[in-house]
Write a protein that holds these residues in place. Structure first.
Motif, PDB file in Angstrom:
ATOM      1  N   THR A  23      58.234  65.231  75.651  1.00 56.98           N
ATOM      2  CA  THR A  23      58.155  64.159  74.651  1.00 56.98           C
ATOM      3  C   THR A  23      56.744  64.027  74.082  1.00 56.98           C
ATOM      4  O   THR A  23      56.564  63.721  72.903  1.00 56.98           O
ATOM      5  CB  THR A  23      58.591  62.826  75.271  1.00 56.98           C
ATOM      6  N   GLU A  24      55.736  64.246  74.924  1.00 60.87           N
ATOM      7  CA  GLU A  24      54.354  64.180  74.441  1.00 60.87           C
ATOM      8  C   GLU A  24      54.075  65.306  73.449  1.00 60.87           C
ATOM      9  O   GLU A  24      53.414  65.096  72.424  1.00 60.87           O
ATOM     10  CB  GLU A  24      53.394  64.280  75.627  1.00 60.87           C
ATOM     11  N   ASP A  27      55.695  64.542  70.169  1.00 57.81           N
ATOM     12  CA  ASP A  27      54.915  63.524  69.439  1.00 57.81           C
ATOM     13  C   ASP A  27      53.809  64.176  68.623  1.00 57.81           C
ATOM     14  O   ASP A  27      53.547  63.780  67.475  1.00 57.81           O
ATOM     15  CB  ASP A  27      54.308  62.509  70.416  1.00 57.81           C
ATOM     16  N   LYS A  30      55.444  65.835  65.555  1.00 63.33           N
ATOM     17  CA  LYS A  30      55.839  64.844  64.550  1.00 63.33           C
ATOM     18  C   LYS A  30      54.621  64.302  63.807  1.00 63.33           C
ATOM     19  O   LYS A  30      54.663  64.126  62.582  1.00 63.33           O
ATOM     20  CB  LYS A  30      56.607  63.691  65.218  1.00 63.33           C
ATOM     21  N   GLU A  93      64.100  60.075  73.236  1.00 62.34           N
ATOM     22  CA  GLU A  93      63.795  58.658  73.031  1.00 62.34           C
ATOM     23  C   GLU A  93      64.283  57.831  74.216  1.00 62.34           C
ATOM     24  O   GLU A  93      63.605  56.901  74.665  1.00 62.34           O
ATOM     25  CB  GLU A  93      64.441  58.156  71.734  1.00 62.34           C
TER      26      GLU A  93
END
Length: 211
Positions: A23-24, A27, A30, A93
């Motif tokens: 997820t990092e 990020d 994105k 998420e």
């Protein structure tokens, strides 16, 4: 374009290193794409606020559409390269923001468990104070089996080849002529010791909370 190359180099550095979860890394991707979209809008308006190199060379205005197209194509390439990330965006998420995601947005088999999870005051307190990697071992496997399962999947995903390349380099450093008598078993033990952060006492007293 030098300015875009600098952004790409910065992104490359952020995607490297140990202890980064999927997820990092997503990020960072994105954020980079949002920067590209902002730069496209700025170029269209003739705004060079984030293009110091273009300001220095006094670029011709009629070349701005060409540069804008390059940025747009780069953004599309990122969309294609990371399309699999976007397919799992919901799971990521749920993993990274379990207390803010709406129960209506998750699969039906998770909804009731997620509501119980979000109403657990003690877990919410730990979520605020602990990193994600340290938080999920505190989640009860009896009460929240689906949430733990999703977290285990997310934590097991490799976001980059950095760790694999580092391990391969370690193997090459150890497999030299002077160590020609090393067996595969010896090499495996050396690699395990080289890449593991556990010390001897930790291996004897492992915390079974997240097994």
């Amino acid at each position: 374009m030098v300015d875009i190359t600098d952004l790409l180099n910065n992104l490359n550095v952020k995607l490297q290193g140990k202890e980064q979860i999927i997820t990092e890394l997503f990020d960072h991707i994105k954020a980079f794409q949002m920067k590209l979209q902002l730069l496209c809008r700025h170029l269209s308006a003739g705004n060079f606020a984030h293009f110091p190199s273009l300001r220095d060379v006094n670029v011709e205005v009629d070349r701005l559409p060409e540069y804008g197209e390059l940025l747009s194509n780069l953004n599309k390439e990122f969309d294609l390269c990371f399309v699999d990330f976007k397919k799992t965006a919901g799971d990521m998420e749920l993993f990274s923001q379990p207390f803010s995601v709406s129960p209506d947005s998750v699969p039906e088999h998770l909804q009731m468990e997620l509501i119980e999870f979000q109403c657990d005051t003690e877990l919410r307190r730990k979520f605020v104070s602990l990193p994600l990697r340290d938080f999920y071992p505190h989640v009860s496997k009896q009460r929240y089996p689906q949430m733990r399962k999703n977290a285990q999947v997310m934590l097991s995903l490799f976001g980059s080849t950095y760790i694999c390349e580092q391990t391969f380099n370690l193997m090459n450093l150890n497999k030299i002529k002077l160590r020609g008598t090393l067996t595969d078993s010896h090499l495996q033990d050396i690699l395990t010791l080289s890449v593991s952060k556990l010390n001897r006492s930790q291996t004897k007293h492992k915390n079974p909370a997240f097994n």
